[in-house]
Write an enzyme that holds these catalytic residues in place. Structure first.
Site, PDB file in Angstrom:
ATOM      1  N   SER A   1     -20.211 109.502  -9.376  1.00 15.35           N
ATOM      2  CA  SER A   1     -21.681 109.521  -9.316  1.00 15.35           C
ATOM      3  C   SER A   1     -22.116 110.896  -8.857  1.00 15.35           C
ATOM      4  CB  SER A   1     -22.199 108.482  -8.323  1.00 15.35           C
ATOM      5  OG  SER A   1     -23.573 108.721  -8.076  1.00 15.35           O
TER       6      SER A   1
ATOM      7  N   GLY B   1     -15.515  95.863 -14.961  1.00 15.28           N
ATOM      8  CA  GLY B   1     -16.958  95.659 -14.788  1.00 15.28           C
ATOM      9  C   GLY B   1     -17.686  95.703 -16.119  1.00 15.28           C
TER      10      GLY B   1
ATOM     11  N   LYS C   1     -17.417 107.518  -4.139  1.00 14.29           N
ATOM     12  CA  LYS C   1     -17.548 108.308  -5.378  1.00 14.29           C
ATOM     13  C   LYS C   1     -16.939 109.703  -5.227  1.00 14.29           C
ATOM     14  CE  LYS C   1     -19.415 105.046  -7.734  1.00 14.29           C
ATOM     15  NZ  LYS C   1     -18.651 104.420  -8.835  1.00 14.29           N
TER      16      LYS C   1
ATOM     17  N   ILE D   1     -29.505 105.922 -13.599  1.00 18.14           N
ATOM     18  CA  ILE D   1     -29.365 105.181 -14.861  1.00 18.14           C
ATOM     19  C   ILE D   1     -30.003 103.789 -14.688  1.00 18.14           C
ATOM     20  CG2 ILE D   1     -27.719 104.381 -16.622  1.00 18.14           C
ATOM     21  CD1 ILE D   1     -27.563 107.455 -16.042  1.00 18.14           C
TER      22      ILE D   1
ATOM     23  N   ALA E   1     -19.019 108.157  -0.220  1.00 17.23           N
ATOM     24  CA  ALA E   1     -17.614 108.413   0.110  1.00 17.23           C
ATOM     25  C   ALA E   1     -16.699 107.860  -0.980  1.00 17.23           C
ATOM     26  CB  ALA E   1     -17.272 107.791   1.466  1.00 17.23           C
TER      27      ALA E   1
ATOM     28  N   TYR F   1     -20.999 104.328  -0.302  1.00 15.59           N
ATOM     29  CA  TYR F   1     -20.992 104.545  -1.757  1.00 15.59           C
ATOM     30  C   TYR F   1     -20.631 105.998  -2.083  1.00 15.59           C
ATOM     31  CZ  TYR F   1     -22.821 104.443  -6.564  1.00 15.59           C
ATOM     32  OH  TYR F   1     -22.963 104.527  -7.930  1.00 15.59           O
TER      33      TYR F   1
HETATM   34  P1  NAI Z   1     -24.011  97.116 -12.744  1.00 15.01           P
HETATM   35  O1  NAI Z   1     -24.272  96.521 -11.397  1.00 15.01           O
HETATM   36  O2  NAI Z   1     -25.068  96.996 -13.793  1.00 15.01           O
HETATM   37  O3  NAI Z   1     -22.632  96.595 -13.326  1.00 15.01           O
HETATM   38  C1  NAI Z   1     -21.454  96.606 -12.551  1.00 15.01           C
HETATM   39  C2  NAI Z   1     -20.509  95.530 -13.057  1.00 15.01           C
HETATM   40  O4  NAI Z   1     -19.356  95.540 -12.194  1.00 15.01           O
HETATM   41  C3  NAI Z   1     -21.123  94.114 -12.973  1.00 15.01           C
HETATM   42  O5  NAI Z   1     -20.903  93.421 -14.178  1.00 15.01           O
HETATM   43  C4  NAI Z   1     -20.392  93.491 -11.810  1.00 15.01           C
HETATM   44  O6  NAI Z   1     -20.267  92.077 -11.895  1.00 15.01           O
HETATM   45  C5  NAI Z   1     -19.035  94.179 -11.884  1.00 15.01           C
HETATM   46  N1  NAI Z   1     -18.305  94.097 -10.615  1.00 15.01           N
HETATM   47  C6  NAI Z   1     -18.818  94.223  -9.355  1.00 15.01           C
HETATM   48  N2  NAI Z   1     -17.853  94.013  -8.448  1.00 15.01           N
HETATM   49  C7  NAI Z   1     -16.708  93.735  -9.132  1.00 15.01           C
HETATM   50  C8  NAI Z   1     -15.376  93.426  -8.729  1.00 15.01           C
HETATM   51  N3  NAI Z   1     -15.039  93.342  -7.438  1.00 15.01           N
HETATM   52  N4  NAI Z   1     -14.470  93.220  -9.694  1.00 15.01           N
HETATM   53  C9  NAI Z   1     -14.801  93.292 -11.002  1.00 15.01           C
HETATM   54  N5  NAI Z   1     -16.042  93.563 -11.437  1.00 15.01           N
HETATM   55  C10 NAI Z   1     -16.993  93.792 -10.513  1.00 15.01           C
HETATM   56  O7  NAI Z   1     -23.705  98.662 -12.430  1.00 15.01           O
HETATM   57  P2  NAI Z   1     -23.853  99.951 -13.367  1.00 15.01           P
HETATM   58  O8  NAI Z   1     -25.106 100.620 -12.999  1.00 15.01           O
HETATM   59  O9  NAI Z   1     -23.569  99.618 -14.768  1.00 15.01           O
HETATM   60  O10 NAI Z   1     -22.676 100.861 -12.767  1.00 15.01           O
HETATM   61  C11 NAI Z   1     -21.418 101.029 -13.387  1.00 15.01           C
HETATM   62  C12 NAI Z   1     -20.683 102.154 -12.678  1.00 15.01           C
HETATM   63  O11 NAI Z   1     -21.439 103.351 -12.771  1.00 15.01           O
HETATM   64  C13 NAI Z   1     -20.470 101.887 -11.190  1.00 15.01           C
HETATM   65  O12 NAI Z   1     -19.209 102.384 -10.787  1.00 15.01           O
HETATM   66  C14 NAI Z   1     -21.579 102.685 -10.544  1.00 15.01           C
HETATM   67  O13 NAI Z   1     -21.272 103.056  -9.227  1.00 15.01           O
HETATM   68  C15 NAI Z   1     -21.659 103.882 -11.478  1.00 15.01           C
HETATM   69  N6  NAI Z   1     -22.910 104.592 -11.398  1.00 15.01           N
HETATM   70  C16 NAI Z   1     -24.102 103.978 -11.737  1.00 15.01           C
HETATM   71  C17 NAI Z   1     -25.297 104.665 -11.613  1.00 15.01           C
HETATM   72  C18 NAI Z   1     -26.611 104.084 -11.957  1.00 15.01           C
HETATM   73  O14 NAI Z   1     -27.651 104.763 -11.762  1.00 15.01           O
HETATM   74  N7  NAI Z   1     -26.691 102.853 -12.465  1.00 15.01           N
HETATM   75  C19 NAI Z   1     -25.316 106.068 -11.134  1.00 15.01           C
HETATM   76  C20 NAI Z   1     -24.033 106.590 -10.815  1.00 15.01           C
HETATM   77  C21 NAI Z   1     -22.875 105.874 -10.946  1.00 15.01           C
END
Ligand code: NAI
Length: 243
Positions: A138, A12, A155, A184, A153, A151
């Site tokens: 998370s 990602g 995490k 974030i 579950a 989500y």
């Molecule tokens: P984001 O949505 O900005 O980026 C996620 C990336 O993962 C995107 O580039 C997307 O295309 C890619 N992605 C989605 N499904 C995919 C798949 N099946 N295969 C490959 N790539 C895939 O999300 P963000 O905020 O940067 O989150 C990153 C991680 O941090 C995630 O695991 C999220 O759950 C976790 N997180 C984020 C928080 C927040 O407040 N933004 C809080 C807690 C955890």
């Protein structure tokens, strides 16, 4: 240059926390291989990292695509030092109305993905007798959050997976840790209503949302030599939202 001559894989990596994490590692000398489901932004993100970075379009929920990606990175670079399981999605809804397909999609992309990647990479790291695995959990995986049963579950599962794999691979010089971000500012949280944002901000002692950089810095620390004696831990990057 803490990561000179090291090979780092980030899932990602096209956006948000994954993109900034990949930048952090590249700035400190690593050869970075990112994957993402989004081909256009993934290719652009890898290009911005420099000539030694690579991008592969992968659906991390698909074990064959993941193992093909791991094989290709090993062929290209000859070693894999760090894996960051970052890719994630949300499909929110109250439990009574949550569609089965939304449950399955979130568990597959957020949790099964980490199983797929760790399984493919652990053989390589065991052979090397070194490696760092960092999983994105998370804060809600610890606190719970209404409207996010799937989500949360996934995490909470990530945290159990982290601790178990840390115990299984510790004797081989491999550390496994989780980072648990709070609120974030990324595309994932851009969809939240003002009411939901205000509710989050009201419980953050540092009184601001976090940035992808805040989380990326914790991830790179866990991959660095300075974190050599830390394993099986969950590092909360939440501005104090949870203590
Ligand atoms: P984001 O949505 O900005 O980026 C996620 C990336 O993962 C995107 O580039 C997307 O295309 C890619 N992605 C989605 N499904 C995919 C798949 N099946 N295969 C490959 N790539 C895939 O999300 P963000 O905020 O940067 O989150 C990153 C991680 O941090 C995630 O695991 C999220 O759950 C976790 N997180 C984020 C928080 C927040 O407040 N933004 C809080 C807690 C955890």
């Amino acid at each position: 240059m803490r990561f000179e001559n090291q090979v780092v894989m980030v899932t990602g990596g096209a956006a948000g926390i994954g993109q900034v994490t990949a930048e952090n590692f590249a700035k400190e000398g690593a050869k970075v291989a990112i994957c993402d489901i989004n081909a256009d932004s993934g290719a652009a993100a890898a290009k911005a990292l420099g000539p030694e970075a690579s991008f592969t379009q992968v659906d991390v929920a698909n074990s064959t695509s993941v193992s093909d990606w791991v094989d290709a990175v090993l062929d290209q670079f000859g070693q894999i030092d760090v894996l960051v399981n970052n890719a994630g999605i949300t499909r929110d809804g109250l439990i009574m109305r949550m569609k089965e397909e939304d449950w399955d999609a979130v568990i597959s992309v957020n949790l099964k993905s980490a199983f797929n990647c760790i399984k493919a990479i652990s053989k390589i790291m065991v052979k090397q007798r070194s490696g760092r695995i960092i999983n994105l959990a998370s804060v809600v995986g610890v606190m719970g959050n209404p409207g996010q049963a799937n989500y949360v579950a996934s995490k909470a599962g990530m945290i159990g997976l982290t601790k178990t794999v840390a115990k299984e691979l510790g004797s081989r010089g491999i550390t496994v840790n989780a980072v648990a971000p709070g609120f974030i500012e990324t595309d994932m949280t851009a969809v939240l209503s003002d009411k939901a944002r205000d509710a989050m901000l009201s419980i953050i002692p540092l009184q601001r949302a976090g940035s992808p950089q805040d989380v990326a810095d914790a991830i790179t620390f866990l991959a660095s030599d300075g974190a050599a004696y830390i394993t099986g831990q969950v590092i909360h990057v939440t501005g104090g939202m949870y203590m």
